[in-house]
Design a protein around this motif. Structure first.
Motif, mmCIF file in Angstrom:
data_model
loop_
_atom_site.group_PDB
_atom_site.id
_atom_site.type_symbol
_atom_site.label_atom_id
_atom_site.label_comp_id
_atom_site.label_asym_id
_atom_site.label_seq_id
_atom_site.Cartn_x
_atom_site.Cartn_y
_atom_site.Cartn_z
ATOM 1 N N LEU A 160 0.007 3.850 0.088
ATOM 2 C CA LEU A 160 -0.441 4.638 0.966
ATOM 3 C C LEU A 160 -2.136 4.692 0.787
ATOM 4 N N ASP A 161 -2.366 4.684 -0.498
ATOM 5 C CA ASP A 161 -3.633 4.767 -1.055
ATOM 6 C C ASP A 161 -4.503 3.368 -0.335
ATOM 7 N N PHE A 162 -3.951 2.364 -0.973
ATOM 8 C CA PHE A 162 -4.363 1.265 -0.604
ATOM 9 C C PHE A 162 -4.764 0.782 1.049
ATOM 10 N N CYS A 163 -3.644 1.434 1.620
ATOM 11 C CA CYS A 163 -3.921 1.035 3.284
ATOM 12 C C CYS A 163 -5.088 1.876 3.837
ATOM 13 N N GLN A 164 -4.958 3.104 3.199
ATOM 14 C CA GLN A 164 -6.060 3.926 3.600
ATOM 15 C C GLN A 164 -7.496 3.292 3.512
ATOM 16 N N LEU A 165 -7.700 2.953 2.000
ATOM 17 C CA LEU A 165 -8.761 2.410 1.645
ATOM 18 C C LEU A 165 -9.476 1.053 2.490
ATOM 19 N N ILE A 166 -8.334 0.277 2.748
ATOM 20 C CA ILE A 166 -8.585 -1.144 3.301
ATOM 21 C C ILE A 166 -8.873 -0.712 4.782
ATOM 22 N N LYS A 167 -8.411 0.212 5.393
ATOM 23 C CA LYS A 167 -8.359 0.615 6.779
ATOM 24 C C LYS A 167 -9.649 1.069 6.761
ATOM 25 N N GLY A 181 -7.335 -6.183 -11.019
ATOM 26 C CA GLY A 181 -8.718 -6.465 -10.458
ATOM 27 C C GLY A 181 -9.627 -5.008 -9.970
ATOM 28 N N PRO A 182 -10.421 -5.056 -9.348
ATOM 29 C CA PRO A 182 -11.409 -4.062 -8.932
ATOM 30 C C PRO A 182 -10.392 -3.259 -7.882
ATOM 31 N N LEU A 183 -9.679 -3.977 -7.090
ATOM 32 C CA LEU A 183 -8.618 -2.973 -6.448
ATOM 33 C C LEU A 183 -7.136 -3.660 -6.505
ATOM 34 N N ASP A 184 -6.316 -2.924 -6.815
ATOM 35 C CA ASP A 184 -5.036 -3.246 -7.114
ATOM 36 C C ASP A 184 -4.300 -3.725 -5.778
ATOM 37 N N TRP A 185 -3.622 -4.706 -5.637
ATOM 38 C CA TRP A 185 -2.605 -4.554 -4.602
ATOM 39 C C TRP A 185 -1.385 -3.924 -5.000
ATOM 40 N N PRO A 186 -0.984 -3.106 -4.118
ATOM 41 C CA PRO A 186 0.133 -2.267 -4.125
ATOM 42 C C PRO A 186 1.663 -3.049 -4.468
ATOM 43 N N ILE A 194 0.579 4.160 6.722
ATOM 44 C CA ILE A 194 -0.107 5.309 6.533
ATOM 45 C C ILE A 194 0.858 6.343 7.376
ATOM 46 N N ALA A 195 1.402 5.998 8.539
ATOM 47 C CA ALA A 195 2.012 7.090 9.337
ATOM 48 C C ALA A 195 3.407 7.333 8.636
ATOM 49 N N GLN A 196 3.985 6.330 7.806
ATOM 50 C CA GLN A 196 5.043 6.526 7.103
ATOM 51 C C GLN A 196 4.984 6.947 5.775
ATOM 52 N N ASP A 197 3.674 7.472 5.275
ATOM 53 C CA ASP A 197 3.393 7.812 4.048
ATOM 54 C C ASP A 197 3.677 6.773 2.836
ATOM 55 N N GLY A 198 3.455 5.515 3.176
ATOM 56 C CA GLY A 198 3.591 4.395 2.422
ATOM 57 C C GLY A 198 5.094 3.859 2.581
ATOM 58 N N GLY A 199 5.630 3.895 3.469
ATOM 59 C CA GLY A 199 6.998 3.563 3.670
ATOM 60 C C GLY A 199 6.820 2.091 4.087
ATOM 61 N N TYR A 200 8.184 1.261 3.823
ATOM 62 C CA TYR A 200 8.218 0.024 4.123
ATOM 63 C C TYR A 200 8.426 -0.385 5.529
ATOM 64 N N ILE A 201 7.533 -1.528 5.968
ATOM 65 C CA ILE A 201 7.686 -1.698 7.379
ATOM 66 C C ILE A 201 8.446 -3.006 7.629
ATOM 67 N N GLU A 202 9.292 -2.923 8.577
ATOM 68 C CA GLU A 202 10.377 -4.168 8.638
ATOM 69 C C GLU A 202 9.449 -5.244 9.111
ATOM 70 N N PHE A 203 10.089 -6.427 8.901
ATOM 71 C CA PHE A 203 9.284 -7.684 9.238
ATOM 72 C C PHE A 203 9.678 -8.071 10.755
#
Length: 345
Positions: free
Chosen positions: A129-136, A268-273, A336-345
């Motif tokens: 969730l933190d990563f997605c919000q920051l990249i967005k 790194g400067p920004l961790d990959w989740p 973000i909408a799923q509070d960090g939940g997994y997204i199906e391929f």
């Protein structure tokens, strides 16, 4: 296909309403689906007038499946939803076509493909969730999307990683299933980087298992020269995710020296989740696309496999890449909408 009750009602309505158009309207209103063609309705009425019945005459062809046969097939798949149609056919001495027809028409079951997903721990949700919000935020405020360069290594075997076409689970609802598969067939380790405007690679490692030394050598001798050739070195936010050897101190030092604070990855400067292939364009698009093309038929050799991989990657257009990165933005929103939940391929 119309059922007997529907045919009977159509004949009765036609006798009452004297209009196939009116009958079709009443059918659609009553059954909540598209009505039969008017020619069919007229044929049913004609048959009723001539024979006194709307039923077809007994045929000498395929017999209807008995309730006992349907129940046997249902029990077989309830006991083991992963059984193949071929196996149940052999066990019950019932033709494969009959088993498949009963599964689809009588039991309303569907064959679902197995999809491998990562299991998320509680802390992973927060990291994603933190990563997605920051990249967005970076995309919206500083045009980071055009700079993002995702990278990954995939393994291609001569006989394929997982034969997903023959891997099915029968059920009325999509199951949540995890399956592991290993193979010892000859293989290639392939690295690639993808960004909105182009793909860099493929790069084929000489050894089947990539080490920190070979990975660093690839970055120094292949990736960075390619960025320089494309005049992109100073316009890149580099991302990588892989085995622990990718995060050796020499690799991290090299990335710090080359990209400063413009790289994403462990240490790194920004961790990959963690556990996040669903956010990487290589995982949710490129590798799947390449493997579909490569394994359309069985490769004859490692050289053939290498040529197929190269040609598949070269076939990806800039328009496709733009769609992929639009999908990446959508996945950020979904995560973000799923509070960090997994997204199906």
């Amino acid at each position: 296909m119309a059922y007997i009750e529907e045919k009977v009602n159509c004949v009765l309505w036609l006798a009452e309403l004297k209009s196939t158009t009116a009958v079709r309207r009443k059918f659609a209103s009553h059954y909540k689906r598209e009505a039969p063609h008017r020619n069919l309705i007229n044929n049913w009425m004609k048959k009723f007038k001539e024979t006194g019945s709307i039923l077809d005459k007994p045929r000498s062809g395929r017999r209807r499946a008995s309730e006992e046969t349907v129940a046997e097939i249902e029990r077989a798949f309830e006991q083991n939803p992963q059984k193949s149609v071929r196996r149940v056919s052999a066990e019950l001495n019932i033709p494969k076509t009959t088993v498949h027809r009963i599964l689809s028409i009588k039991l309303h079951k569907y064959a679902y493909k197995v999809t491998t997903i990562q299991m998320l721990q509680e802390e992973d949700y927060y990291a994603r969730l933190d990563f997605c919000q920051l990249i967005k935020s970076k995309i919206e405020n500083s045009g980071t999307l055009d700079k993002l360069t995702f990278s990954d290594t995939a393994t291609f075997h001569i006989n394929g990683i997982v034969n997903r076409h023959n891997c099915r689970i029968w059920g009325t609802e999509k199951p949540q299933e995890v399956r592991q598969h290993e193979t010892d067939s000859p293989k290639l380790s392939v690295w690639c980087a993808i960004r909105k405007s182009c793909i860099i690679g493929p790069f084929f490692f000489e050894e089947s298992t990539v080490s920190g030394e070979s990975y660093l050598a690839m970055l120094q001798n292949f990736f960075i020269p390619e960025l320089q050739r494309l005049h992109l070195l100073n316009n890149t936010v580099f991302q990588h995710d892989g085995p622990p050897c990718y995060y050796s101190l020499p690799v991290q030092q090299f990335l710090d020296d080359t990209f400063s604070d413009q790289w994403i990855g462990r240490g790194g400067p920004l961790d990959w989740p963690p556990q996040s292939p669903d956010l990487s364009p290589l995982d949710f698009y490129l590798w799947g696309y390449v493997k579909t093309v490569v394994y359309a038929s069985k490769p004859s050799s490692l050289d053939d496999l290498k040529a197929r991989i190269t040609n598949a990657i070269l076939s990806v257009t800039e328009q496709q890449l733009m769609k992929v990165f639009t999908k990446f933005e959508n996945r950020l929103e979904q995560c973000i909408a799923q509070d960090g939940g997994y997204i199906e391929f």
